[in-house]
Structure formats: structure tokens, C-alpha cells
Motif scaffolding. Structure first.
Motif, mmCIF file in Angstrom:
data_model
loop_
_atom_site.group_PDB
_atom_site.id
_atom_site.type_symbol
_atom_site.label_atom_id
_atom_site.label_comp_id
_atom_site.label_asym_id
_atom_site.label_seq_id
_atom_site.Cartn_x
_atom_site.Cartn_y
_atom_site.Cartn_z
ATOM 1 N N ASP A 56 1.024 -1.267 -0.306
ATOM 2 C CA ASP A 56 -0.075 -0.087 -0.354
ATOM 3 C C ASP A 56 0.810 1.396 -0.095
ATOM 4 O O ASP A 56 0.373 1.970 0.545
ATOM 5 N N HIS A 57 2.302 1.462 0.081
ATOM 6 C CA HIS A 57 2.836 2.499 -0.788
ATOM 7 C C HIS A 57 3.823 2.102 -1.745
ATOM 8 O O HIS A 57 4.074 1.220 -2.179
ATOM 9 N N TRP A 58 4.924 3.211 -1.864
ATOM 10 C CA TRP A 58 6.135 3.633 -2.583
ATOM 11 C C TRP A 58 7.613 3.184 -1.943
ATOM 12 O O TRP A 58 7.454 3.667 -1.289
ATOM 13 N N GLU A 59 8.284 2.644 -2.432
ATOM 14 C CA GLU A 59 9.671 2.381 -1.735
ATOM 15 C C GLU A 59 10.716 2.485 -3.371
ATOM 16 O O GLU A 59 9.747 2.452 -4.063
ATOM 17 N N PRO A 60 11.816 3.268 -2.162
ATOM 18 C CA PRO A 60 12.951 3.782 -3.889
ATOM 19 C C PRO A 60 13.257 1.631 -4.558
ATOM 20 O O PRO A 60 13.444 0.958 -4.039
ATOM 21 N N LYS A 61 13.691 2.585 -5.799
ATOM 22 C CA LYS A 61 13.714 1.244 -6.693
ATOM 23 C C LYS A 61 15.487 0.230 -6.988
ATOM 24 O O LYS A 61 16.488 2.682 -5.833
ATOM 25 N N GLN A 62 15.850 0.111 -6.857
ATOM 26 C CA GLN A 62 17.627 -0.466 -6.630
ATOM 27 C C GLN A 62 18.230 0.645 -8.061
ATOM 28 O O GLN A 62 19.066 0.905 -7.256
ATOM 29 N N GLN A 63 17.470 0.471 -8.697
ATOM 30 C CA GLN A 63 18.089 1.670 -9.878
ATOM 31 C C GLN A 63 17.117 2.296 -10.761
ATOM 32 O O GLN A 63 15.589 2.101 -10.708
ATOM 33 N N ARG A 64 17.776 3.799 -10.628
ATOM 34 C CA ARG A 64 16.309 4.031 -11.179
ATOM 35 C C ARG A 64 16.039 4.119 -12.633
ATOM 36 O O ARG A 64 16.904 3.523 -13.409
ATOM 37 N N GLY A 65 14.876 3.913 -12.933
ATOM 38 C CA GLY A 65 14.321 4.187 -14.815
ATOM 39 C C GLY A 65 12.888 3.861 -14.626
ATOM 40 O O GLY A 65 12.595 3.379 -13.580
ATOM 41 N N PRO A 66 12.495 3.566 -16.074
ATOM 42 C CA PRO A 66 11.215 3.079 -16.263
ATOM 43 C C PRO A 66 11.018 1.492 -15.886
ATOM 44 O O PRO A 66 11.370 0.821 -15.567
ATOM 45 N N SER A 67 9.215 1.731 -15.705
ATOM 46 C CA SER A 67 9.017 0.643 -14.367
ATOM 47 C C SER A 67 8.876 -0.185 -15.300
ATOM 48 O O SER A 67 7.892 -1.673 -15.419
ATOM 49 N N ASP A 68 7.960 0.200 -17.158
ATOM 50 C CA ASP A 68 7.795 -1.140 -17.694
ATOM 51 C C ASP A 68 7.377 -0.605 -19.190
ATOM 52 O O ASP A 68 8.445 0.789 -19.003
ATOM 53 N N ASP A 69 6.974 -1.155 -20.317
ATOM 54 C CA ASP A 69 6.910 -0.548 -21.167
ATOM 55 C C ASP A 69 6.634 0.824 -21.410
ATOM 56 O O ASP A 69 6.561 1.555 -21.988
ATOM 57 N N GLN A 70 5.375 0.764 -20.645
ATOM 58 C CA GLN A 70 5.012 2.514 -21.094
ATOM 59 C C GLN A 70 5.788 3.409 -20.864
ATOM 60 O O GLN A 70 5.477 3.968 -21.153
ATOM 61 N N ALA A 71 6.197 3.007 -19.194
ATOM 62 C CA ALA A 71 6.757 4.402 -18.962
ATOM 63 C C ALA A 71 8.670 4.412 -20.041
ATOM 64 O O ALA A 71 8.733 5.309 -20.160
ATOM 65 N N ALA A 72 8.835 3.320 -20.533
ATOM 66 C CA ALA A 72 9.766 3.604 -21.248
ATOM 67 C C ALA A 72 10.151 3.801 -22.721
ATOM 68 O O ALA A 72 10.302 4.448 -23.149
ATOM 69 N N GLY A 73 8.576 4.320 -23.156
ATOM 70 C CA GLY A 73 8.352 4.275 -24.691
ATOM 71 C C GLY A 73 7.811 5.714 -25.119
ATOM 72 O O GLY A 73 8.191 6.889 -25.739
ATOM 73 N N GLY A 74 7.786 6.938 -23.891
ATOM 74 C CA GLY A 74 7.698 8.231 -24.365
ATOM 75 C C GLY A 74 5.953 8.332 -24.306
ATOM 76 O O GLY A 74 5.022 7.630 -24.649
ATOM 77 N N ALA A 75 6.040 10.292 -24.438
ATOM 78 C CA ALA A 75 4.155 10.484 -25.070
ATOM 79 C C ALA A 75 4.025 10.367 -26.091
ATOM 80 O O ALA A 75 2.796 10.054 -25.722
ATOM 81 N N ARG A 76 4.046 9.875 -26.671
ATOM 82 C CA ARG A 76 3.459 9.984 -28.459
ATOM 83 C C ARG A 76 3.432 8.162 -28.448
ATOM 84 O O ARG A 76 3.548 7.535 -29.729
#
Length: 132
Positions: A56-76
Motif C-alpha cells: 500500500d505504499h511506494w519504496e525506492p527502487k534499486q536502480q532508477r529507470g522506467p518500470s514498464d514498457d509504457q513508461a519507457a516508450g514516452g509520450a508519443r
């Protein structure tokens, strides 16, 4: 700051840095896109680059970066399913540790994709429980 007033409950239970990330991205998105769903989506995308949802909360990731393909793809990019804050790009070992932390049964026999789905469901359950 409007973002501080609209802070989702899952972020209220999270580290201050996650809250500050969401507020900064949300307020910037409000200036760019105006009020509405897009500002919220932009803010969550910013949080997902540095944090992952655990229960039920957010924790820091070990390595910064997109979490899935949608986040990696960008706005367009066309819309693709997200995984509710679960870091789907993390290693299977990391996902297994998170499943262990949340007490997910059968985790040792699950594939990476099954672990992601199980973690997403567990996070939804924990968030619903916290709301009640």
C-alpha cells in the motif's frame, strides 16, 4: 501547491522524496496540460522512475529507470498496459523478494510475468485494505 492537496493516499504512506517527486511532476503537468487525468498520469510516471509500489505504499527502487514498457516508450507511444507501480523490468530475483515480503503463496513456481501479476494484485489488495 495544488499537488500537495491532491496527493494520493498511497503516497501519503510513502517516503517524503516520493511525495515531493509526485508534487513537482503534478504541478508542472498542471501548467502544461491543465487539470485532469493527464496531470495525474504524468506525476505517477515520474514516481515510477525512482520508486516501486510495494503493498500500500511506494519504496525506492534499486536502480532508477522506467518500470514498464509504457513508461519507457514516452509520450508519443500508443498506450500499453502498466503494472500498477510494480517494477516489471526488475529481475526475477527482485520480484521474488518482493513477493516474499508480501507473503504471496506459490511464488517459487511463478515465472517473472506471473510474479509481476501477483505483485500487482497484492498491491491492489493492500491499498484497498488501507482505505477501509
Amino acid at each position: 501547491m495544488p499537488g500537495r492537496e491532491d496527493l494520493p493516499a498511497t503516497l501519503l504512506r510513502s517516503p517524503r522524496k516520493a511525495q515531493d517527486t509526485w508534487v513537482a511532476a503534478h504541478d508542472s503537468a498542471l501548467d502544461t496540460y491543465g487539470p485532469g487525468r493527464r496531470a495525474q498520469q504524468t506525476a505517477f510516471a515520474a514516481v515510477k522512475h525512482s520508486f516501486e509500489k510495494v503493498g500500500d505504499h511506494w519504496e525506492p527502487k534499486q536502480q532508477r529507470g522506467p518500470s514498464d514498457d509504457q513508461a519507457a516508450g514516452g509520450a508519443r507511444q500508443r498506450e500499453r498496459p502498466t503494472h500498477g507501480g510494480v517494477d516489471a523490468r526488475a529481475s526475477r530475483a527482485h520480484l521474488y523478494e518482493r513477493a516474499q515480503q508480501l507473503g504471496i503463496h506459490g511464488r517459487s513456481r511463478m515465472s517473472k510475468a506471473e510474479l509481476v501479476d501477483a505483485l500487482e494484485k497484492a498491491s491492489h489488495r493492500e491499498t484497498a485494505r488501507a482505505r477501509a
